[in-house]
Write a protein that holds these residues in place. Sequence first.
Motif, short mmCIF file in Angstrom:
data_model
loop_
_atom_site.label_atom_id
_atom_site.label_comp_id
_atom_site.label_asym_id
_atom_site.label_seq_id
_atom_site.Cartn_x
_atom_site.Cartn_y
_atom_site.Cartn_z
N PRO A 33 0.79 -1.23 0.00
CA PRO A 33 0.00 0.00 0.00
C PRO A 33 0.82 1.29 0.00
O PRO A 33 0.39 2.29 -0.57
CB PRO A 33 -0.83 -0.12 1.29
CG PRO A 33 -0.98 -1.59 1.50
CD PRO A 33 0.34 -2.17 1.05
N GLU A 34 2.00 1.27 0.61
CA GLU A 34 2.80 2.49 0.66
C GLU A 34 3.20 2.97 -0.74
O GLU A 34 3.49 4.15 -0.93
CB GLU A 34 4.03 2.29 1.54
CG GLU A 34 3.73 2.26 3.03
CD GLU A 34 3.08 3.56 3.51
OE1 GLU A 34 3.55 4.64 3.11
OE2 GLU A 34 2.10 3.48 4.26
N THR A 35 3.22 2.06 -1.71
CA THR A 35 3.55 2.48 -3.08
C THR A 35 2.44 3.33 -3.69
O THR A 35 2.65 3.95 -4.73
CB THR A 35 3.80 1.26 -3.98
OG1 THR A 35 2.58 0.50 -4.13
CG2 THR A 35 4.89 0.35 -3.41
N LEU A 36 1.28 3.36 -3.03
CA LEU A 36 0.14 4.10 -3.57
C LEU A 36 0.11 5.55 -3.11
O LEU A 36 -0.64 6.35 -3.67
CB LEU A 36 -1.16 3.42 -3.18
CG LEU A 36 -1.34 1.95 -3.59
CD1 LEU A 36 -2.73 1.48 -3.23
CD2 LEU A 36 -1.07 1.76 -5.06
N ARG A 37 0.89 5.90 -2.10
CA ARG A 37 0.82 7.27 -1.57
C ARG A 37 1.02 8.32 -2.66
O ARG A 37 0.18 9.22 -2.82
CB ARG A 37 1.84 7.46 -0.45
CG ARG A 37 1.42 6.87 0.88
CD ARG A 37 2.32 7.32 2.00
NE ARG A 37 1.96 6.70 3.27
CZ ARG A 37 1.02 7.18 4.09
NH1 ARG A 37 0.37 8.29 3.76
NH2 ARG A 37 0.76 6.56 5.22
N PRO A 38 2.11 8.27 -3.43
CA PRO A 38 2.27 9.30 -4.47
C PRO A 38 1.26 9.16 -5.60
O PRO A 38 0.87 10.16 -6.22
CB PRO A 38 3.70 9.05 -4.97
CG PRO A 38 3.99 7.64 -4.64
CD PRO A 38 3.27 7.38 -3.35
N VAL A 39 0.79 7.94 -5.84
CA VAL A 39 -0.15 7.69 -6.93
C VAL A 39 -1.52 8.30 -6.64
O VAL A 39 -2.23 8.74 -7.56
CB VAL A 39 -0.27 6.16 -7.16
CG1 VAL A 39 -1.38 5.85 -8.14
CG2 VAL A 39 1.04 5.58 -7.63
N LEU A 40 -1.89 8.35 -5.38
CA LEU A 40 -3.22 8.82 -4.99
C LEU A 40 -3.35 10.34 -4.96
O LEU A 40 -4.46 10.86 -4.88
CB LEU A 40 -3.59 8.25 -3.62
CG LEU A 40 -3.97 6.77 -3.59
CD1 LEU A 40 -3.90 6.22 -2.18
CD2 LEU A 40 -5.36 6.56 -4.18
N LYS A 41 -2.26 11.05 -5.04
CA LYS A 41 -2.32 12.51 -4.98
C LYS A 41 -3.12 13.07 -6.16
O LYS A 41 -2.86 12.75 -7.30
CB LYS A 41 -0.90 13.09 -4.99
CG LYS A 41 -0.13 12.81 -3.70
CD LYS A 41 1.26 13.43 -3.76
CE LYS A 41 2.03 13.16 -2.47
NZ LYS A 41 3.41 13.73 -2.50
#
Length: 285
Positions: free
Chosen positions: A53-61
Amino acid sequence: MRVLVTGATGNVGRLVVERLVRAGVAVRALSRNPGQGSLPGEAEVVRGDLAEPETLRPVLKGVERMYLFPFAATAPEVVRLAEEAGVRRVVTLSSGAVTTGHDTTFHLPVEQAVEASGMEWTHVRPGEFMLNKLWLWGPSIRAERVVREPFPDLAWYPVHERDIADVTTAALLEDGHEGAAYTLNGPELISRRDQVRAIAEAVGQDIRLDVVTPWQARELYLAQGGFAAANADFLTGFETYSGEEAGSSPAEEFDPVAPMPTSERVTGRPARTFAQWARDHAQDF
C-alpha cells in the motif's frame, strides 16, 4: 477530475481505462508491470502494487475517484490511504459470488473496507466471465480444434467483460450509483456445448467437442497450466468456491432462475451475447 484505475492492465481495468480516456477524463493507470499491457497514450501509466500500500501514496495525490481491483489482504489500508488522499468515490470490482453468499474471504472483505469508509461506493459483481472459456479452451482449440469438457450440458449466464467495464465506467462518472451493488450476468442461459458451437461459428471452422470424465478433465487442466491449473479442482467440481472439498458428486448442479440481472439496467443497452463475445475474440482462438 482524475480517476485512478488499479489493475489497469487487467481484463476489465484495461477496458475501463479506454472508456475513461474516450470520455475525456484524466486517467492514472496503476499496474505492477506497466510495460506488459497496451494502454492508451493519453493515460498516465504509473507503477504500484496493491500488495504494498505504501507504493500508492504518491499515486493517490490529486485523485478524486478510483476503480479498485480486489486484493483483500491490504484492502483496509488501501482504502484508508485513498480516503486520506481525498478520494471521494470508489467503484470495486467484486463478484456475483458475494451476492449468493459463496464469497466471504476474497471480494467481500474489499467491499466491507470500502463501505466502512466515508467515501461514496459502488460494487460491480460479475458472475462467470465469458473470458474464462478463452483461458480454459483456447489452448486446445488453437492447437487441435477440440474442446474436452466434462459437463457439456451445464448451462449458465456468462457475462462479457465489456459489459462489466461499461457498468464500472458509468458508476465512476455518473451520479446515482452510490451505495449500489450491481450483480452482472449475461443475457442468455447457454450450455457449454452451445458455447463451443458459437466459437466454431465465429472462427469459421469445426471444433470437436470430446466429453471426458471430471477426473480426466482435472488432469488435463493441471497439465495445461495457467488459469486451468489454478482452478482445476473447482472447475471439475471437486472443490467449492471457498476451496473446501465438494463431496462425493464432482458436478455441482445449478438451478438457473430467469431473468438474471444484466448490465442493461445500468447502461440501458442490451447485454452482449456469447455469440458476440466469440466474434470479438475470434482471432484469439
